[in-house]
Write a protein that holds these residues in place. Sequence first.
Motif, PDB file in Angstrom:
ATOM      1  N   VAL A 126       0.855  -1.183   0.000  1.00  0.00           N
ATOM      2  CA  VAL A 126       0.000   0.000   0.000  1.00  0.00           C
ATOM      3  C   VAL A 126       0.894   1.237   0.000  1.00  0.00           C
ATOM      4  CG1 VAL A 126      -1.851   1.231   1.173  1.00  0.00           C
ATOM      5  CG2 VAL A 126      -1.780  -1.270   1.255  1.00  0.00           C
ATOM      6  N   ASP A 127       0.897   1.933  -1.129  1.00  0.00           N
ATOM      7  CA  ASP A 127       1.733   3.117  -1.297  1.00  0.00           C
ATOM      8  C   ASP A 127       0.963   4.340  -0.817  1.00  0.00           C
ATOM      9  OD1 ASP A 127       3.433   5.130  -2.036  1.00  0.00           O
ATOM     10  OD2 ASP A 127       3.496   4.581  -4.159  1.00  0.00           O
ATOM     11  N   LEU A 128       1.417   4.897   0.306  1.00  0.00           N
ATOM     12  CA  LEU A 128       0.785   6.072   0.906  1.00  0.00           C
ATOM     13  C   LEU A 128       1.554   7.356   0.601  1.00  0.00           C
ATOM     14  CD1 LEU A 128       0.056   4.488   4.395  1.00  0.00           C
ATOM     15  CD2 LEU A 128      -1.566   4.796   2.518  1.00  0.00           C
ATOM     16  N   SER A 129       2.496   7.286  -0.331  1.00  0.00           N
ATOM     17  CA  SER A 129       3.364   8.433  -0.633  1.00  0.00           C
ATOM     18  C   SER A 129       2.587   9.675  -1.054  1.00  0.00           C
ATOM     19  CB  SER A 129       4.357   8.078  -1.738  1.00  0.00           C
ATOM     20  OG  SER A 129       5.137   6.984  -1.352  1.00  0.00           O
ATOM     21  N   ALA A 130       1.481   9.505  -1.750  1.00  0.00           N
ATOM     22  CA  ALA A 130       0.712  10.644  -2.240  1.00  0.00           C
ATOM     23  C   ALA A 130      -0.499  10.970  -1.358  1.00  0.00           C
ATOM     24  CB  ALA A 130       0.258  10.387  -3.673  1.00  0.00           C
ATOM     25  N   VAL A 131      -0.565  10.368  -0.180  1.00  0.00           N
ATOM     26  CA  VAL A 131      -1.653  10.669   0.753  1.00  0.00           C
ATOM     27  C   VAL A 131      -1.305  11.952   1.500  1.00  0.00           C
ATOM     28  CG1 VAL A 131      -2.821   9.885   2.858  1.00  0.00           C
ATOM     29  CG2 VAL A 131      -2.426   8.294   0.973  1.00  0.00           C
ATOM     30  N   THR A 132      -2.233  12.899   1.475  1.00  0.00           N
ATOM     31  CA  THR A 132      -1.997  14.185   2.125  1.00  0.00           C
ATOM     32  C   THR A 132      -2.600  14.260   3.517  1.00  0.00           C
ATOM     33  OG1 THR A 132      -3.971  15.084   1.043  1.00  0.00           O
ATOM     34  CG2 THR A 132      -1.848  15.417  -0.071  1.00  0.00           C
TER      35      THR A 132
ATOM     36  N   LEU B 229       3.299  -1.154   4.040  1.00  0.00           N
ATOM     37  CA  LEU B 229       3.000   0.247   3.773  1.00  0.00           C
ATOM     38  C   LEU B 229       4.247   0.933   3.249  1.00  0.00           C
ATOM     39  CD1 LEU B 229       1.074   1.230   7.043  1.00  0.00           C
ATOM     40  CD2 LEU B 229       0.134   0.319   4.905  1.00  0.00           C
ATOM     41  N   VAL B 230       4.049   1.837   2.293  1.00  0.00           N
ATOM     42  CA  VAL B 230       5.141   2.656   1.795  1.00  0.00           C
ATOM     43  C   VAL B 230       4.828   4.097   2.159  1.00  0.00           C
ATOM     44  CG1 VAL B 230       6.385   3.468  -0.245  1.00  0.00           C
ATOM     45  CG2 VAL B 230       5.592   1.089  -0.131  1.00  0.00           C
ATOM     46  N   THR B 231       5.669   4.670   3.015  1.00  0.00           N
ATOM     47  CA  THR B 231       5.544   6.077   3.379  1.00  0.00           C
ATOM     48  C   THR B 231       6.845   6.556   3.986  1.00  0.00           C
ATOM     49  OG1 THR B 231       4.276   7.744   4.594  1.00  0.00           O
ATOM     50  CG2 THR B 231       4.562   5.603   5.670  1.00  0.00           C
ATOM     51  N   ASP B 232       7.155   7.806   3.711  1.00  0.00           N
ATOM     52  CA  ASP B 232       8.283   8.430   4.389  1.00  0.00           C
ATOM     53  C   ASP B 232       7.793   9.650   5.165  1.00  0.00           C
ATOM     54  OD1 ASP B 232       7.752  10.165   2.339  1.00  0.00           O
ATOM     55  OD2 ASP B 232       9.797  10.287   1.597  1.00  0.00           O
ATOM     56  N   SER B 233       6.486   9.701   5.377  1.00  0.00           N
ATOM     57  CA  SER B 233       5.873  10.827   6.073  1.00  0.00           C
ATOM     58  C   SER B 233       6.125  10.733   7.578  1.00  0.00           C
ATOM     59  CB  SER B 233       4.366  10.843   5.821  1.00  0.00           C
ATOM     60  OG  SER B 233       3.724  11.712   6.731  1.00  0.00           O
TER      61      SER B 233
ATOM     62  N   LEU C  39       2.730  10.725   9.520  1.00  0.00           N
ATOM     63  CA  LEU C  39       1.998   9.463   9.572  1.00  0.00           C
ATOM     64  C   LEU C  39       2.685   8.477  10.503  1.00  0.00           C
ATOM     65  CD1 LEU C  39      -0.210   7.516   8.707  1.00  0.00           C
ATOM     66  CD2 LEU C  39       1.165   6.949   6.710  1.00  0.00           C
ATOM     67  N   LEU C  40       3.974   8.360  10.392  1.00  0.00           N
ATOM     68  CA  LEU C  40       4.707   7.432  11.257  1.00  0.00           C
ATOM     69  C   LEU C  40       4.573   7.832  12.728  1.00  0.00           C
ATOM     70  CD1 LEU C  40       7.869   6.955   9.045  1.00  0.00           C
ATOM     71  CD2 LEU C  40       5.964   5.352   9.350  1.00  0.00           C
ATOM     72  N   ARG C  41       4.615   9.120  12.993  1.00  0.00           N
ATOM     73  CA  ARG C  41       4.469   9.619  14.367  1.00  0.00           C
ATOM     74  C   ARG C  41       3.054   9.366  14.883  1.00  0.00           C
ATOM     75  NH1 ARG C  41       6.881  14.065  13.460  1.00  0.00           N
ATOM     76  NH2 ARG C  41       5.062  15.203  12.750  1.00  0.00           N
ATOM     77  N   MET C  42       2.054   9.469  14.003  1.00  0.00           N
ATOM     78  CA  MET C  42       0.662   9.259  14.398  1.00  0.00           C
ATOM     79  C   MET C  42       0.385   7.810  14.799  1.00  0.00           C
ATOM     80  SD  MET C  42      -2.804  10.273  12.343  1.00  0.00           S
ATOM     81  CE  MET C  42      -2.585   9.096  11.039  1.00  0.00           C
ATOM     82  N   LEU C  43       1.137   6.876  14.252  1.00  0.00           N
ATOM     83  CA  LEU C  43       0.905   5.466  14.571  1.00  0.00           C
ATOM     84  C   LEU C  43       1.212   5.143  16.035  1.00  0.00           C
ATOM     85  CD1 LEU C  43       2.357   3.755  11.379  1.00  0.00           C
ATOM     86  CD2 LEU C  43      -0.043   4.172  11.934  1.00  0.00           C
TER      87      LEU C  43
ATOM     88  N   ALA D 288       2.182   1.638  16.073  1.00  0.00           N
ATOM     89  CA  ALA D 288       3.618   1.581  15.780  1.00  0.00           C
ATOM     90  C   ALA D 288       4.072   0.164  16.061  1.00  0.00           C
ATOM     91  CB  ALA D 288       4.371   2.580  16.656  1.00  0.00           C
ATOM     92  N   GLY D 289       4.791  -0.412  15.154  1.00  0.00           N
ATOM     93  CA  GLY D 289       5.247  -1.782  15.324  1.00  0.00           C
ATOM     94  C   GLY D 289       4.291  -2.819  14.779  1.00  0.00           C
ATOM     95  N   VAL D 290       3.159  -2.400  14.233  1.00  0.00           N
ATOM     96  CA  VAL D 290       2.168  -3.351  13.719  1.00  0.00           C
ATOM     97  C   VAL D 290       2.350  -3.611  12.228  1.00  0.00           C
ATOM     98  CG1 VAL D 290      -0.311  -3.666  13.290  1.00  0.00           C
ATOM     99  CG2 VAL D 290       0.480  -2.843  15.512  1.00  0.00           C
TER     100      VAL D 290
END
Length: 140
Positions: A54-60, A86-90, A93-97, A103-105
Amino acid sequence: MAETHSVPARIHTVPTVSDRTVVALHGEIDLFAVGSLSARFDALTAEGHPDLVVDLSAVTFIDCSGLGMLCRARNRVTARHGRLRLVTDSPGLLRMLRPVGLAGVFEVCAELSDLVASPSGRPAHGLERRGAERPLPAKG
């Protein structure tokens, strides 16, 4: 009151190497978008051993309903002995998990090219294995 204009969510699905399916999400993943997106994820995880990227790169933007949709997809994939990444470098988003206990799931990778280029689906670098193969609590 000022009107806000959101970017509606879009989904693009591309079958890739070794039966992996890349699901690229675009725009805002919120309560209004989740219904149609969930139906697509349900179809992709309905049978076999789904292998989803799941590529989340373009999710705003993503809200709790969007996170719930990803958790449901992960549970369905895990129940069918598949894999969801999941693919994201946001950083957001990572902080929100973390505070919501996710986080870790998920397996998370910063770059789609790391996953798609590898025939095994395991990137040479950039992938962090997070979480055991345990189902997430169902909300409902």
